[in-house]
Design an enzyme around this catalytic site. Structure first.
Site, PDB file in Angstrom:
ATOM      1  N   GLY A  26       0.833  -1.213   0.000  1.00 22.51           N
ATOM      2  CA  GLY A  26       0.000   0.000   0.000  1.00 22.51           C
ATOM      3  C   GLY A  26       0.856   1.247   0.000  1.00 22.51           C
ATOM      4  N   ALA A  27       0.485   2.184  -0.880  1.00 20.28           N
ATOM      5  CA  ALA A  27       1.271   3.416  -1.033  1.00 20.28           C
ATOM      6  C   ALA A  27       0.442   4.646  -0.729  1.00 20.28           C
ATOM      7  CB  ALA A  27       1.827   3.477  -2.459  1.00 20.28           C
ATOM      8  N   GLY A  28      -0.508   4.522   0.223  1.00 19.73           N
ATOM      9  CA  GLY A  28      -1.203   5.708   0.729  1.00 19.73           C
ATOM     10  C   GLY A  28      -0.355   6.345   1.821  1.00 19.73           C
ATOM     11  N   PHE A  63     -13.546  21.580  12.973  1.00 21.08           N
ATOM     12  CA  PHE A  63     -14.017  20.315  12.426  1.00 21.08           C
ATOM     13  C   PHE A  63     -14.917  19.643  13.453  1.00 21.08           C
ATOM     14  CE2 PHE A  63     -13.122  17.444   8.857  1.00 21.08           C
ATOM     15  CZ  PHE A  63     -12.594  18.337   7.938  1.00 21.08           C
ATOM     16  N   GLN A  82     -18.410   4.048   9.438  1.00 17.02           N
ATOM     17  CA  GLN A  82     -18.903   5.424   9.529  1.00 17.02           C
ATOM     18  C   GLN A  82     -19.594   5.896   8.250  1.00 17.02           C
ATOM     19  OE1 GLN A  82     -16.178   9.101   9.477  1.00 17.02           O
ATOM     20  NE2 GLN A  82     -16.937   8.998  11.575  1.00 17.02           N
ATOM     21  N   HIS A 109     -20.580   9.304   6.510  1.00 20.01           N
ATOM     22  CA  HIS A 109     -20.316  10.742   6.567  1.00 20.01           C
ATOM     23  C   HIS A 109     -21.609  11.450   6.154  1.00 20.01           C
ATOM     24  CE1 HIS A 109     -18.630  14.647   5.657  1.00 20.01           C
ATOM     25  NE2 HIS A 109     -17.423  14.260   6.033  1.00 20.01           N
ATOM     26  N   LEU A 165     -17.719  13.038  -1.675  1.00 26.08           N
ATOM     27  CA  LEU A 165     -17.717  13.762  -0.409  1.00 26.08           C
ATOM     28  C   LEU A 165     -17.699  15.273  -0.563  1.00 26.08           C
ATOM     29  CD1 LEU A 165     -17.543  12.738   2.579  1.00 26.08           C
ATOM     30  CD2 LEU A 165     -15.258  13.707   2.553  1.00 26.08           C
ATOM     31  N   GLU A 191     -16.309  18.028   5.560  1.00 28.20           N
ATOM     32  CA  GLU A 191     -16.804  18.646   6.788  1.00 28.20           C
ATOM     33  C   GLU A 191     -16.241  20.064   6.952  1.00 28.20           C
ATOM     34  OE1 GLU A 191     -16.699  15.613   9.725  1.00 28.20           O
ATOM     35  OE2 GLU A 191     -16.241  17.048  11.294  1.00 28.20           O
ATOM     36  N   ARG A 244     -19.851  12.927  13.214  1.00 31.67           N
ATOM     37  CA  ARG A 244     -20.520  12.470  11.992  1.00 31.67           C
ATOM     38  C   ARG A 244     -21.638  11.472  12.241  1.00 31.67           C
ATOM     39  NH1 ARG A 244     -14.868  11.698   8.679  1.00 31.67           N
ATOM     40  NH2 ARG A 244     -14.544  13.927   8.388  1.00 31.67           N
ATOM     41  N   HIS A 284     -18.311   5.898   4.473  1.00 38.13           N
ATOM     42  CA  HIS A 284     -17.078   6.671   4.367  1.00 38.13           C
ATOM     43  C   HIS A 284     -15.858   5.993   4.954  1.00 38.13           C
ATOM     44  CE1 HIS A 284     -14.742  10.317   4.001  1.00 38.13           C
ATOM     45  NE2 HIS A 284     -14.514  10.375   5.295  1.00 38.13           N
ATOM     46  N   GLU A 287      -6.025   2.994   7.498  1.00 37.47           N
ATOM     47  CA  GLU A 287      -7.453   2.673   7.615  1.00 37.47           C
ATOM     48  C   GLU A 287      -7.711   1.177   7.686  1.00 37.47           C
ATOM     49  OE1 GLU A 287     -10.079   4.890   5.049  1.00 37.47           O
ATOM     50  OE2 GLU A 287     -11.768   3.591   5.543  1.00 37.47           O
ATOM     51  N   ARG A 319     -15.082   7.663  14.153  1.00 39.84           N
ATOM     52  CA  ARG A 319     -13.877   8.483  14.008  1.00 39.84           C
ATOM     53  C   ARG A 319     -14.238   9.956  13.895  1.00 39.84           C
ATOM     54  NH1 ARG A 319     -11.204  10.849   9.702  1.00 39.84           N
ATOM     55  NH2 ARG A 319     -12.287   9.736   8.050  1.00 39.84           N
TER      56      ARG A 319
HETATM   57  C1  LIG Z   1     -13.224  11.828   0.072  1.00 41.62           C
HETATM   58  C2  LIG Z   1     -12.484  11.589   1.359  1.00 41.62           C
HETATM   59  C3  LIG Z   1     -12.023  12.659   2.101  1.00 41.62           C
HETATM   60  C4  LIG Z   1     -11.328  12.440   3.294  1.00 41.62           C
HETATM   61  N1  LIG Z   1     -10.871  13.516   4.008  1.00 41.62           N
HETATM   62  C5  LIG Z   1     -10.169  13.299   5.143  1.00 41.62           C
HETATM   63  C6  LIG Z   1      -9.634  14.396   5.884  1.00 41.62           C
HETATM   64  O1  LIG Z   1      -9.778  15.556   5.506  1.00 41.62           O
HETATM   65  N2  LIG Z   1      -8.952  14.129   7.016  1.00 41.62           N
HETATM   66  C7  LIG Z   1      -8.775  12.869   7.467  1.00 41.62           C
HETATM   67  O2  LIG Z   1      -8.142  12.688   8.512  1.00 41.62           O
HETATM   68  N3  LIG Z   1      -9.246  11.804   6.767  1.00 41.62           N
HETATM   69  C8  LIG Z   1      -9.931  11.988   5.625  1.00 41.62           C
HETATM   70  N4  LIG Z   1     -10.407  10.918   4.921  1.00 41.62           N
HETATM   71  C9  LIG Z   1     -10.019   9.558   5.330  1.00 41.62           C
HETATM   72  C10 LIG Z   1      -8.586   9.272   4.895  1.00 41.62           C
HETATM   73  O3  LIG Z   1      -8.325   9.943   3.693  1.00 41.62           O
HETATM   74  C11 LIG Z   1      -8.314   7.784   4.689  1.00 41.62           C
HETATM   75  O4  LIG Z   1      -8.785   7.068   5.793  1.00 41.62           O
HETATM   76  C12 LIG Z   1      -6.828   7.552   4.535  1.00 41.62           C
HETATM   77  O5  LIG Z   1      -6.296   8.388   3.543  1.00 41.62           O
HETATM   78  C13 LIG Z   1      -6.488   6.109   4.207  1.00 41.62           C
HETATM   79  O6  LIG Z   1      -5.084   6.041   4.011  1.00 41.62           O
HETATM   80  P1  LIG Z   1      -4.317   4.667   3.936  1.00 41.62           P
HETATM   81  O7  LIG Z   1      -2.875   4.979   3.800  1.00 41.62           O
HETATM   82  O8  LIG Z   1      -4.747   3.793   5.043  1.00 41.62           O
HETATM   83  O9  LIG Z   1      -4.868   3.990   2.597  1.00 41.62           O
HETATM   84  P2  LIG Z   1      -5.030   4.545   1.096  1.00 41.62           P
HETATM   85  O10 LIG Z   1      -4.576   5.933   0.936  1.00 41.62           O
HETATM   86  O11 LIG Z   1      -6.419   4.195   0.681  1.00 41.62           O
HETATM   87  O12 LIG Z   1      -4.017   3.657   0.300  1.00 41.62           O
HETATM   88  C14 LIG Z   1      -4.216   2.273   0.126  1.00 41.62           C
HETATM   89  C15 LIG Z   1      -3.068   1.731  -0.680  1.00 41.62           C
HETATM   90  O13 LIG Z   1      -3.142   0.314  -0.694  1.00 41.62           O
HETATM   91  C16 LIG Z   1      -2.914  -0.162  -1.997  1.00 41.62           C
HETATM   92  N5  LIG Z   1      -3.585  -1.465  -2.114  1.00 41.62           N
HETATM   93  C17 LIG Z   1      -4.847  -1.781  -1.774  1.00 41.62           C
HETATM   94  N6  LIG Z   1      -5.071  -3.087  -2.013  1.00 41.62           N
HETATM   95  C18 LIG Z   1      -3.916  -3.605  -2.500  1.00 41.62           C
HETATM   96  C19 LIG Z   1      -3.517  -4.881  -2.957  1.00 41.62           C
HETATM   97  N7  LIG Z   1      -4.344  -5.928  -2.971  1.00 41.62           N
HETATM   98  N8  LIG Z   1      -2.258  -5.033  -3.416  1.00 41.62           N
HETATM   99  C20 LIG Z   1      -1.400  -3.990  -3.447  1.00 41.62           C
HETATM  100  N9  LIG Z   1      -1.734  -2.755  -3.035  1.00 41.62           N
HETATM  101  C21 LIG Z   1      -2.965  -2.572  -2.573  1.00 41.62           C
HETATM  102  C22 LIG Z   1      -3.472   0.913  -2.903  1.00 41.62           C
HETATM  103  O14 LIG Z   1      -2.861   0.855  -4.164  1.00 41.62           O
HETATM  104  C23 LIG Z   1      -3.072   2.168  -2.133  1.00 41.62           C
HETATM  105  O15 LIG Z   1      -1.769   2.542  -2.492  1.00 41.62           O
HETATM  106  C24 LIG Z   1     -11.112  11.117   3.736  1.00 41.62           C
HETATM  107  C25 LIG Z   1     -11.577  10.044   2.986  1.00 41.62           C
HETATM  108  C26 LIG Z   1     -12.276  10.279   1.814  1.00 41.62           C
HETATM  109  C27 LIG Z   1     -12.810   9.099   1.054  1.00 41.62           C
END
Ligand SMILES: Cc1cc2nc3c(=O)[nH]c(=O)nc-3n(C[C@H](O)[C@H](O)[C@H](O)COP(=O)(O)OP(=O)(O)OC[C@H]3O[C@@H](n4cnc5c(N)ncnc54)[C@H](O)[C@@H]3O)c2cc1C
Length: 578
Positions: free
Chosen positions: A11-13, A115, A235, A237, A247, A250, A281, A351, A382, A393
């Site tokens: 995962g690259a989030g 918020f 959750q 939203h 979305l 907020e 929320r 959400h 997440e 949350r």
């Molecule tokens: C529209 C929106 C607005 C938001 N705004 C806010 C905000 O303002 N403030 C806040 O705190 N939170 C906010 N959130 C929540 C927050 O953005 C997310 O909970 C958070 O970014 C998730 O990050 P993560 O690094 O866990 O996963 P993600 O950023 O979802 O990254 C997941 C990664 O896993 C990889 N992956 C998934 N499955 C596989 C697989 N099988 N094999 C290889 N790679 C895989 C994907 O390629 C990706 O790189 C928001 C959410 C949404 C939907």
């Protein structure tokens, strides 16, 4: 093909990139991502990242921690919440130092806005705690962390889809992944694996989540015997664009936006007299649904897909275009309206997953409710449950969670791999993944996965949504079990090897079905209302029986439930009023 690394990050989030950056300081690290890193869902995060910097008014980490615990309806592990709130301040300055372009006050400090659920002095009034980069905060976090990972020499396997995790006893040995461009299956041996695969909102019909949010990490782990924690808490939203779920942050209410029903009433005055439109929320989503059920929605027909309005017309063009440019653009693009002169039609949207892979505060995956851990297996972001969000949350707390616990997990991995050996991996470790793929391509005829996905999304939305009850949850468990049976008959219609989205969609659907079953079963078991889990038939919170985390194991197509104690070291549970 077989690869060897010390640390593999799936995962690259925000969570994965932070962990990779830290781990790579001392470990040979690779990130595997099914998307290009910059397309990860963190990039969609709009409103901000919460930290008690106190830049525009007095604030304290202790108040932030308390709000987090109360916001999560006391199911939050309090030591983790205190750590989150204290470390948030350092984390935000760290992001700033690494290049994140936050909005500024006239004095040049990081600006902060209000918020939902974030208050001063233990609930007295809203406080300005959210640090933001317009309404593109997540996108800026991704940009900042990705460039730092490149600088640190992290290797990337982009568009590789992880299908399986290699666990032997309580030790993790690596993962198996499909390379999208070639259709080739790869085995990655590693001393440590961290899952940071994000959320799974795609199990619901109306969601703010991207197509890729299919819960692959939790589902892959669950199928290998790892329990999942607090799956009943999902959750909604309050402000998704009507019918689409996209979305409206907020932050629109943080800047002064107001929710109104068909009579023009600011209905939150009746539900949360102190915080009004900035209540948490879960409460606002329930308030909207209650308004709809009472005929106060804009159509007034009492149905679940009726809607209310988010009024931002009084905020002025400058605020909308400078501080909320993305949602202004979304309203123009998707609704054809200008939110500076027309209120936005909204309805609650699925959400955020509060539950997920259970971890300790260093990201180590827990094997049971007694604190035993899997060696070399980590989770963050997440897809994990540490648990700082409990039953609900607060906005801005996910981005903090990613950077605080992603960093801690990355650091732990960097230490762990110094002492650990690369364990043996059988030659045929990729066999189950290959067999799954071969079955999908065996030429037999089967139902179309799209129909099963439709039925899953509808049953989860209607029966495991904002309000729940026994009969609906029984029906949902039965329906999802039936859909899981039908899934085994699905076959790919596209037989090609390169970029076969058909196969991926079917495999992602299996993950969503498994998580739907765990969610509906855990919701059925919890006979109380708490945070995002509201039961019409058990409307009260019941601390005597249910002040406990749930654990759910997927075993032979059934779900086994267990429990894990909640850490209540600082604040005793109280009624949750705003
Ligand atoms: C529209 C929106 C607005 C938001 N705004 C806010 C905000 O303002 N403030 C806040 O705190 N939170 C906010 N959130 C929540 C927050 O953005 C997310 O909970 C958070 O970014 C998730 O990050 P993560 O690094 O866990 O996963 P993600 O950023 O979802 O990254 C997941 C990664 O896993 C990889 N992956 C998934 N499955 C596989 C697989 N099988 N094999 C290889 N790679 C895989 C994907 O390629 C990706 O790189 C928001 C959410 C949404 C939907």
């Amino acid at each position: 093909m077989v690869h060897e690394y010390e640390a593999i990050i799936v995962g690259a989030g925000g969570a994965g990139l932070y962990a990779a950056m830290e781990a790579s300081a001392r470990a040979r690290t690779a990130v595997i991502s099914k998307l290009y890193p910059m397309r990860s869902h963190t990039g969609a995060a709009q409103g901000g990242i919460g930290a008690a910097l106190g830049n525009v008014e007095e604030d304290r980490p202790e108040w932030h921690a308390f709000d987090t615990v109360k916001g999560g309806d006391y199911l939050v592990d309090q030591s983790a919440a205190i750590l989150l709130a204290e470390d948030a301040v350092r984390a935000v300055y760290d992001l700033e130092n690494r290049g994140l372009p936050f909005n500024r006050t006239p004095q040049g400090r990081i600006d902060q806005r209000r918020f939902g659920g974030h208050t001063r002095n233990f609930g007295e009034a809203p406080v300005r705690r959210s640090c933001y980069a317009a309404d593109r905060t997540g996108h800026m976090i991704l940009q900042t962390l990705y460039q730092q990972c490149i600088k640190s020499g992290v290797e990337f396997f982009d568009e590789f889809h992880v299908l399986d995790v290699l666990i032997e006893g309580r030790k993790c040995r690596g993962v198996v992944a499909l390379e999208l461009a070639t259709g080739e299956v790869h085995t990655f041996k590693a001393k440590a694996v961290l899952f940071a695969t994000g959320g799974f909102g795609r199990m619901f019909r109306i969601t703010s989540n991207a197509l890729a949010n299919t819960g692959d990490g939790p589902a892959v782990c669950a199928r290998r015997g790892v329990p999942l924690e607090d799956m009943e808490f999902f959750q909604f939203h309050p402000t998704g664009i009507r019918g689409l779920g996209i979305l409206i942050t907020e932050a629109a209410r943080g800047e002064g936006g107001i929710l109104r029903n068909r009579k023009g009433e600011r209905f939150m005055e009746r539900y949360a007299p102190t915080l009004l439109d900035l209540a948490p929320r879960d409460m606002i989503s329930r308030a909207i649904l209650t308004e709809l059920r009472s005929g106060n929605g804009m159509r007034g027909d009492g149905r679940i897909d009726d809607y209310v309005l988010l009024d931002t017309t009084h905020l002025g063009r400058e605020v909308m275009e400078k501080k909320l440019p993305d949602i202004t653009g979304f309203s123009r693009t998707y609704l054809g309206i200008d939110p500076t002169d027309t209120p936005i039609p909204i309805q609650p949207t699925a959400h955020y997953a509060m539950g997920g892979i259970p971890t300790d505060m260093d990201g180590r995956v827990l094997a049971d409710g007694d604190g035993s851990v899997y060696e070399g297996l980590y989770a963050a972001g997440e897809c994990a449950c540490v648990s700082v969000h409990g039953a609900n949350r607060l906005g801005t707390n996910s981005l903090v969670d990613l950077v605080v616990f992603g960093r801690r997990a990355g650091r732990h991995i960097a230490d762990f791999v110094r002492k650990a050996d690369l364990g043996p991996v059988p030659r045929d470790a990729d066999e189950p993944a290959r067999a799954d793929m071969a079955k999908l391509l065996d030429g037999a005829r089967g139902p179309h996965g799209g129909e099963i996905a439709d039925e899953m999304e509808i049953v989860m939305m209607e029966k495991v949504g904002i309000f729940r009850n026994q009969a609906d949850l029984d029906a949902a468990v039965d329906k999802v079990s039936e859909l899981r049976g039908r899934w085994t008959e699905v076959r790919a219609q596209d037989g090609s090897r390169r970029f076969n989205r058909d196969i991926l969609g079917i495999l992602e659907l299996r993950n969503l079905l498994d998580l739907s079953l765990l969610t509906a079963t855990a919701a059925r078991q919890r006979t109380e209302s708490r945070g995002g889990h509201a039961r019409d038939d058990y409307p009260e919170r019941n601390d005597a029986q249910w002040l406990t985390h749930s654990l759910a194991w997927l075993q032979d197509g059934r779900v086994r439930m267990g429990a894990k104690a909640v850490d209540i070291t600082q604040w005793k549970p109280k009624p949750r009023k705003y």
